[in-house]
Design a protein around this motif. Structure first.
Motif, short mmCIF file in Angstrom:
data_model
loop_
_atom_site.label_atom_id
_atom_site.label_comp_id
_atom_site.label_asym_id
_atom_site.label_seq_id
_atom_site.Cartn_x
_atom_site.Cartn_y
_atom_site.Cartn_z
N ALA A 1 0.87 -1.19 0.00
CA ALA A 1 0.00 0.00 0.00
C ALA A 1 0.90 1.23 0.00
CB ALA A 1 -0.93 -0.01 1.21
N GLU A 2 1.53 1.47 -1.12
CA GLU A 2 2.53 2.54 -1.25
C GLU A 2 1.86 3.90 -1.38
OE1 GLU A 2 6.46 3.61 -3.97
OE2 GLU A 2 5.03 2.11 -4.66
N GLY A 3 2.21 4.83 -0.48
CA GLY A 3 1.71 6.20 -0.58
C GLY A 3 0.21 6.32 -0.49
N LEU A 4 -0.44 5.39 0.21
CA LEU A 4 -1.90 5.33 0.20
C LEU A 4 -2.55 5.83 1.48
CD1 LEU A 4 -4.71 4.42 -0.78
CD2 LEU A 4 -4.10 2.09 -0.05
N LEU A 5 -2.13 5.30 2.62
CA LEU A 5 -2.93 5.48 3.83
C LEU A 5 -3.09 6.93 4.26
CD1 LEU A 5 -2.76 2.40 3.91
CD2 LEU A 5 -2.50 2.56 6.39
N ILE A 6 -2.11 7.78 3.95
CA ILE A 6 -2.21 9.18 4.35
C ILE A 6 -3.40 9.88 3.70
CG2 ILE A 6 -0.72 10.13 2.54
CD1 ILE A 6 0.49 11.96 4.70
N TYR A 7 -3.88 9.35 2.57
CA TYR A 7 -5.02 9.93 1.87
C TYR A 7 -6.35 9.38 2.37
CZ TYR A 7 -1.56 11.72 -1.38
OH TYR A 7 -0.48 12.38 -1.93
N LEU A 8 -6.31 8.49 3.36
CA LEU A 8 -7.53 7.91 3.93
C LEU A 8 -7.74 8.42 5.35
CD1 LEU A 8 -7.04 4.16 2.89
CD2 LEU A 8 -8.22 5.97 1.62
N SER A 9 -9.01 8.51 5.74
CA SER A 9 -9.29 8.78 7.15
C SER A 9 -8.94 7.54 7.97
CB SER A 9 -10.77 9.11 7.33
OG SER A 9 -11.56 7.95 7.09
N ARG A 10 -8.92 7.67 9.29
CA ARG A 10 -8.60 6.51 10.12
C ARG A 10 -9.62 5.39 9.89
NH1 ARG A 10 -5.20 5.65 14.36
NH2 ARG A 10 -5.59 3.68 15.42
N ASP A 11 -10.90 5.74 9.83
CA ASP A 11 -11.92 4.71 9.61
C ASP A 11 -11.71 4.01 8.27
OD1 ASP A 11 -13.09 5.17 12.03
OD2 ASP A 11 -14.76 6.37 11.25
N GLU A 12 -11.41 4.78 7.23
CA GLU A 12 -11.18 4.20 5.91
C GLU A 12 -9.95 3.30 5.92
OE1 GLU A 12 -13.06 7.78 3.12
OE2 GLU A 12 -10.93 7.79 3.66
N ALA A 13 -8.88 3.74 6.61
CA ALA A 13 -7.66 2.94 6.68
C ALA A 13 -7.92 1.63 7.42
CB ALA A 13 -6.55 3.73 7.36
N GLU A 14 -8.67 1.70 8.51
CA GLU A 14 -8.97 0.49 9.27
C GLU A 14 -9.83 -0.46 8.46
OE1 GLU A 14 -10.60 1.70 13.00
OE2 GLU A 14 -8.63 2.09 13.89
N ARG A 15 -10.81 0.06 7.73
CA ARG A 15 -11.65 -0.81 6.89
C ARG A 15 -10.81 -1.48 5.81
NH1 ARG A 15 -15.50 3.36 7.32
NH2 ARG A 15 -15.01 4.15 5.23
N LEU A 16 -9.90 -0.71 5.21
CA LEU A 16 -9.05 -1.27 4.16
C LEU A 16 -8.19 -2.41 4.72
CD1 LEU A 16 -7.80 -0.68 1.16
CD2 LEU A 16 -5.91 0.22 2.50
N LEU A 17 -7.52 -2.15 5.83
CA LEU A 17 -6.61 -3.15 6.39
C LEU A 17 -7.37 -4.34 6.98
CD1 LEU A 17 -3.97 -0.80 8.00
CD2 LEU A 17 -3.75 -2.13 5.90
#
Length: 264
Positions: free
Chosen positions: A159-175
């Motif tokens: 997930a290169e250069g990705l998570l900073i563009y997501l909110s915490r909720d979005e990042a947690e859902r993705l992972l």
């Protein structure tokens, strides 16, 4: 063509330009023969935007080290998923083992731009490559499985250069979705900044300004290793400064950040 890219996709053009710069160095950390073509095809995005150009140079060494580190991380994977694959051409420029499959997941407009440039270059992948056009905030896991992904096989996730563009909720859902799709032996890697929003490199970038910084939502901030450990992964971290020394570059003194890798 570049005008049709979404805002986050446009950042991929700038990163391609930085990879092209690194590829031209005699002491380059990697070689990306397609980066210049991507940047040339999309450079109109940056015409007259001096701040965005200056912002790119803030991240030049970070991108060079990141690209080399992630190249080494995915090397040898037999099933690899590049989340927010952007305009990197790992499927075309790295040596893959026989039977390797690489899935590139990104926004439809980004992948369409990428396909057009690669076709003009006559590029041929060195593995079985599958593009999966989908928004990672939607039901991307279903699209990935429909494209032939095997959740029963160990997977290398990037997930290169990705998570900073997501909110915490979005990042947690993705992972969480990644975790559910990961057989034992799977691995994952992405950026880790223990200082979160207070990271010195990010502060420097905000001071320069530009469209990119307004898109940052923070992701997991500095909690990535803890989150991964709580969800069945075994995380390890390495800093950009440590890698810079290893790669023969001057260490960055503006960040304690680096990367997290984890095994399922």
């Amino acid at each position: 063509m570049s005008e049709e890219l979404p805002p986050v996709g446009k950042t991929a053009v700038g990163v391609a330009g930085l990879r092209a710069l690194e590829s031209g160095r005699p002491d380059r950390l990697f070689e990306d023969p397609y980066a210049g073509a991507f940047f040339h095809a999309g450079r109109a995005i940056f015409d007259g935007k001096e701040r965005d150009s200056r912002l790119g140079m803030v991240f030049a060494q970070q991108v060079a080290i990141r690209t080399r580190f992630f190249d080494d991380f995915v090397s040898g994977g037999t099933q690899t998923v590049l989340l927010a694959a952007g305009l990197d051409a790992r499927a075309f420029r790295l040596d893959w083992p026989d039977g390797a499959r690489v899935f590139e997941v990104d926004l439809p407009d980004v992948l369409a731009f990428k396909e057009a440039v690669l076709a003009e270059q006559g590029a041929r992948p060195k593995c079985e490559r599958t593009a999966v056009p989908v928004d990672l905030r939607d039901n991307w896991s279903a699209a990935l499985k429909n494209a032939g992904f095997d959740p029963g096989q160990p997977t290398v996730w990037l997930a290169e250069g990705l998570l900073i563009y997501l909110s915490r909720d979005e990042a947690e859902r993705l992972l969480t979705a990644v975790t559910e799709l990961s057989a034992p032996g799977s691995r994952i890697s992405f950026e880790h900044r223990p200082d979160g929003e207070r990271d010195g490199l990010l502060d420097h970038a905000r001071n320069v300004g530009g469209e990119v910084t307004s898109l940052w939502l923070g992701g997991l901030a500095g909690d990535a290793p803890e989150w991964l450990a709580e969800h069945g992964w075994r995380p390890e971290t390495v800093t950009v400064a440590e890698l810079a020394v290893q790669y023969g570059r001057e260490p960055l003194d503006s960040t304690r950040g680096g990367f997290v890798t984890a095994t399922r």
